[in-house]
Structure formats: structure tokens, C-alpha cells
Scaffold this motif. Structure first.
Motif, mmCIF file in Angstrom:
data_model
loop_
_atom_site.group_PDB
_atom_site.id
_atom_site.type_symbol
_atom_site.label_atom_id
_atom_site.label_comp_id
_atom_site.label_asym_id
_atom_site.label_seq_id
_atom_site.Cartn_x
_atom_site.Cartn_y
_atom_site.Cartn_z
ATOM 1 N N SER A 61 -38.883 120.922 -18.111
ATOM 2 C CA SER A 61 -39.129 119.472 -18.836
ATOM 3 C C SER A 61 -37.758 118.948 -19.043
ATOM 4 C CB SER A 61 -39.863 119.655 -20.020
ATOM 5 O OG SER A 61 -40.404 118.533 -20.800
ATOM 6 N N GLY A 62 -37.613 117.840 -19.993
ATOM 7 C CA GLY A 62 -36.383 117.043 -20.060
ATOM 8 C C GLY A 62 -36.600 115.982 -20.779
ATOM 9 N N ALA A 63 -35.588 114.933 -20.622
ATOM 10 C CA ALA A 63 -35.890 113.906 -21.435
ATOM 11 C C ALA A 63 -35.548 112.612 -20.220
ATOM 12 C CB ALA A 63 -34.927 113.734 -22.567
ATOM 13 N N THR A 64 -36.197 111.274 -20.638
ATOM 14 C CA THR A 64 -36.116 110.207 -19.636
ATOM 15 C C THR A 64 -35.818 109.081 -20.448
ATOM 16 O OG1 THR A 64 -37.731 111.255 -18.202
ATOM 17 C CG2 THR A 64 -37.310 108.712 -18.047
ATOM 18 N N VAL A 65 -34.549 108.244 -20.002
ATOM 19 C CA VAL A 65 -34.446 107.101 -20.531
ATOM 20 C C VAL A 65 -34.918 106.034 -19.465
ATOM 21 C CG1 VAL A 65 -32.723 105.398 -21.457
ATOM 22 C CG2 VAL A 65 -32.467 107.643 -22.110
ATOM 23 N N HIS A 66 -35.742 104.983 -19.900
ATOM 24 C CA HIS A 66 -36.193 104.153 -18.722
ATOM 25 C C HIS A 66 -36.161 102.854 -19.370
ATOM 26 C CE1 HIS A 66 -40.426 103.318 -20.603
ATOM 27 N NE2 HIS A 66 -40.107 104.745 -20.967
ATOM 28 N N LEU A 67 -36.259 101.597 -18.414
ATOM 29 C CA LEU A 67 -36.443 100.176 -18.758
ATOM 30 C C LEU A 67 -37.689 99.937 -19.263
ATOM 31 C CD1 LEU A 67 -34.119 98.722 -16.350
ATOM 32 C CD2 LEU A 67 -33.748 98.519 -18.654
ATOM 33 N N VAL A 68 -38.187 99.305 -20.173
ATOM 34 C CA VAL A 68 -39.636 98.962 -20.885
ATOM 35 C C VAL A 68 -39.715 97.902 -19.889
ATOM 36 C CG1 VAL A 68 -40.847 98.091 -22.619
ATOM 37 C CG2 VAL A 68 -39.114 100.035 -22.757
ATOM 38 N N ASP A 69 -41.024 97.755 -19.166
ATOM 39 C CA ASP A 69 -41.779 96.754 -18.781
ATOM 40 C C ASP A 69 -43.196 96.676 -19.348
ATOM 41 O OD1 ASP A 69 -43.219 98.524 -17.374
ATOM 42 O OD2 ASP A 69 -42.204 97.925 -15.581
ATOM 43 N N GLU A 70 -44.056 95.852 -18.724
ATOM 44 C CA GLU A 70 -45.286 95.406 -19.246
ATOM 45 C C GLU A 70 -46.059 96.787 -19.602
ATOM 46 O OE1 GLU A 70 -46.358 91.928 -17.327
ATOM 47 O OE2 GLU A 70 -44.366 91.095 -17.683
ATOM 48 N N GLU A 71 -45.918 97.789 -19.047
ATOM 49 C CA GLU A 71 -46.716 98.988 -19.116
ATOM 50 C C GLU A 71 -46.185 100.099 -19.961
ATOM 51 O OE1 GLU A 71 -49.724 100.440 -15.841
ATOM 52 O OE2 GLU A 71 -48.195 99.232 -14.939
ATOM 53 N N TYR A 72 -46.935 101.083 -20.592
ATOM 54 C CA TYR A 72 -46.298 101.925 -21.369
ATOM 55 C C TYR A 72 -45.696 102.940 -20.311
ATOM 56 C CZ TYR A 72 -48.339 102.047 -25.932
ATOM 57 O OH TYR A 72 -48.424 101.661 -27.413
ATOM 58 N N GLN A 120 -32.350 110.724 -16.359
ATOM 59 C CA GLN A 120 -32.933 111.970 -16.926
ATOM 60 C C GLN A 120 -32.221 113.262 -16.898
ATOM 61 O OE1 GLN A 120 -36.389 111.801 -13.726
ATOM 62 N NE2 GLN A 120 -37.837 111.357 -15.470
ATOM 63 N N LYS A 121 -32.364 113.980 -17.744
ATOM 64 C CA LYS A 121 -31.837 115.346 -17.731
ATOM 65 C C LYS A 121 -33.009 116.309 -17.995
ATOM 66 C CE LYS A 121 -28.143 118.222 -19.771
ATOM 67 N NZ LYS A 121 -26.903 118.187 -20.763
ATOM 68 N N SER A 122 -32.942 117.401 -17.137
ATOM 69 C CA SER A 122 -33.837 118.411 -17.327
ATOM 70 C C SER A 122 -33.436 119.798 -17.992
ATOM 71 C CB SER A 122 -34.522 118.722 -15.872
ATOM 72 O OG SER A 122 -33.647 119.290 -15.017
ATOM 73 N N ILE A 123 -34.091 120.557 -18.478
ATOM 74 C CA ILE A 123 -34.121 122.004 -18.918
ATOM 75 C C ILE A 123 -35.312 122.872 -18.531
ATOM 76 C CG2 ILE A 123 -32.753 121.609 -20.960
ATOM 77 C CD1 ILE A 123 -35.803 121.765 -22.368
ATOM 78 N N ALA A 124 -34.994 124.007 -18.411
ATOM 79 C CA ALA A 124 -36.087 125.059 -17.881
ATOM 80 C C ALA A 124 -37.102 125.166 -19.088
ATOM 81 C CB ALA A 124 -35.465 126.233 -17.555
ATOM 82 N N VAL A 125 -38.142 125.407 -18.753
ATOM 83 C CA VAL A 125 -39.251 125.789 -19.620
ATOM 84 C C VAL A 125 -39.493 127.246 -19.422
ATOM 85 C CG1 VAL A 125 -41.685 125.636 -20.383
ATOM 86 C CG2 VAL A 125 -40.615 123.536 -19.271
ATOM 87 N N GLU A 126 -38.906 128.144 -20.543
ATOM 88 C CA GLU A 126 -39.013 129.621 -20.403
ATOM 89 C C GLU A 126 -40.501 130.080 -20.751
ATOM 90 O OE1 GLU A 126 -36.043 130.785 -19.989
ATOM 91 O OE2 GLU A 126 -34.628 129.111 -20.550
ATOM 92 N N ASP A 127 -40.581 131.288 -20.369
ATOM 93 C CA ASP A 127 -42.032 131.882 -20.389
ATOM 94 C C ASP A 127 -42.521 131.996 -21.695
ATOM 95 O OD1 ASP A 127 -42.054 132.240 -17.822
ATOM 96 O OD2 ASP A 127 -41.095 134.335 -17.808
ATOM 97 N N HIS A 128 -41.690 132.152 -22.718
ATOM 98 C CA HIS A 128 -41.968 132.240 -24.210
ATOM 99 C C HIS A 128 -41.964 131.046 -24.955
ATOM 100 C CE1 HIS A 128 -37.622 132.524 -24.049
ATOM 101 N NE2 HIS A 128 -37.850 131.804 -25.028
ATOM 102 N N GLU A 165 -28.037 113.231 -26.266
ATOM 103 C CA GLU A 165 -27.155 113.434 -25.444
ATOM 104 C C GLU A 165 -27.118 112.239 -24.632
ATOM 105 O OE1 GLU A 165 -26.671 116.836 -22.969
ATOM 106 O OE2 GLU A 165 -26.788 118.225 -24.529
ATOM 107 N N ILE A 166 -28.318 112.082 -23.889
ATOM 108 C CA ILE A 166 -28.446 111.138 -22.972
ATOM 109 C C ILE A 166 -28.713 109.547 -23.359
ATOM 110 C CG2 ILE A 166 -29.184 112.587 -21.334
ATOM 111 C CD1 ILE A 166 -32.161 111.417 -21.158
#
Ligand code: GRF
Length: 204
Positions: free
Chosen positions: A137-148, A156-164, A180-181
Motif C-alpha cells: 500500500s502507500g500514499a499518493t499525492v495527486h492533482l485534483v480535477d473534476e472527479e474524486y 507515490q511512495k509504497s510500503i509492504a503490507v505485512e501478514d499480521h 514525508e511526501i
């Protein structure tokens, strides 16, 4: 660069932006904080820093057009050049999106275009990520246009989703990345290091 921050909640991303400014990492100023909620933590943070804090809600206005024009007036009054949505749960009026084309950013707590769109906010996002079995998963910074959650992705920066992983542990890890981003992207805009064309956004 004058930033207007829009937030509906506690405002930890707003705080991260302020921290980056204070640490001289980001050469910008937050000249306005807007919330649709009178009791948002973000407005409290703004007041604590003596920054203009405005409660602006559609319900205070008879129709969409007057709400949009009130929003544009307050943005102009505070000379806002860039809008940073930081946990803002309402749609930005179309007139504002058009006036601030390519100058409105949003942060989303997942790797868009997955896990975005209507209903995908807060813990719903992290629950959906875990339920899907996604390994990242991770986080995203994006420009906003007319749709959500649909505008061009800036970073974007990603991180691992661990089993637990639980939605709470994942939320905490993602929030750290968000802090951070978001300042990094704002820094790139403040330094004119972002090129936007029809198909892509490029930070250089
Ligand atoms: C963040 O997870 C952000 O990605 C989402 O809303 C949350 C806001 O958190 N859009 P905070 O108010 O900045 O702490």
C-alpha cells in the motif's frame, strides 16, 4: 508560494507541512486554512499558529454558485496560489477547480488508482487494502480535477503490507509516509520543478 490548506479532521498532514516550513525545508507560507467542520483539529492548529482559519460550509449558502464564489473570494483575499487538500472530505466546487487548474493537490492514503473514489476514506481504505490481499500500500499525492481521486498522480511512495497487518497498523505506517511526501511535492511546486502536460506530471 502561498498555500491554502483544506482539512476536515485532525490536521496531521497540515502540521507536517507547517513543520517543513518551520524547518526551512519548504519555502512557502500557509496563508489560509479552510474546513467544512467548525471543530476540526486543523482549524485549532491554524489558530494556535495565528493563521487565518475559516469555517466554510455549503449549508451556509443558498446554492452551489454562491458557495463557490464565497470560496473563491476567501482564497483571493488570502492570496492563495496553491491549494493542499489534507483530509478534506468534501468536493471542491467546479468553479474553484477550474480557477485553480493544476494548482490543487490532494493526498490519499493508498496507491491510486486502486482503493480510491467514493467511500474510500479513513479506515475504509486500509480495511479494503487488507481484505484484497494486496502486498503493498502507500500514499499518493495527486492533482485534483473534476472527479474524486482521479487527477494525475504527482508522487507515490509504497510500503509492504505485512501478514499480521491490521487497518490501524497500516494506517499508522501510511500516515508516516504521507507526512514525508506531501511537503516534498509542495516543495517541488514552490521551486517550479513540476512540469504538467496532458499525459503526465514530472518532478525534476
Ligand atoms: C489522511 O490519511 C489523508 O490521506 C486523507 O485523510 C487523512 C487526513 O489525516 N485524505 P490528517 O487530518 O492530515 O491527520
Amino acid at each position: 508560494m502561498n498555500i491554502g490548506v483544506f482539512a476536515s479532521g485532525r490536521g496531521s498532514n497540515f502540521q507536517a507541512i507547517l513543520d517543513a516550513i518551520q524547518q526551512d525545508l519548504l519555502h512557502a507560507a500557509v496563508t489560509l486554512v479552510v474546513s467544512n467542520k467548525a471543530d476540526a483539529g486543523a482549524l485549532e492548529i491554524a489558530r494556535a499558529h495565528s493563521l487565518p482559519a475559516v469555517h466554510l460550509n455549503q449549508k451556509q449558502y443558498p446554492d452551489d454558485a454562491s458557495f463557490a464564489s464565497a470560496m473563491l473570494s476567501v482564497l483571493r483575499a488570502h492570496d492563495v496560489q496553491m491549494i493542499a487538500l489534507a483530509g478534506y472530505l468534501k468536493k471542491i466546487p467546479l468553479d474553484v477547480v477550474r480557477e485553480y487548474k493544476n494548482r490543487i493537490l490532494n493526498i490519499h492514503p493508498a496507491l491510486l488508482p486502486s482503493f480510491g473514489g467514493a467511500g474510500m476514506y479513513g479506515h475504509h481504505v486500509h480495511e479494503a487494502v487488507i481484505a484484497s490481499g494486496a502486498k503493498f500500500s502507500g500514499a499518493t499525492v495527486h492533482l485534483v480535477d473534476e472527479e474524486y481521486d482521479r487527477g494525475p498522480i504527482v508522487l507515490q511512495k509504497s510500503i509492504a503490507v505485512e501478514d499480521h497487518e491490521t487497518p490501524d497498523t497500516l494506517a499508522a505506517k501510511v500516515l508516516k509516509i504521507e507526512h514525508e511526501i506531501y511537503p516534498l511535492v509542495l516543495k517541488a511546486f514552490a521551486e517550479n520543478r513540476v512540469t504538467i502536460n496532458e499525459r503526465s506530471v514530472w518532478i525534476h
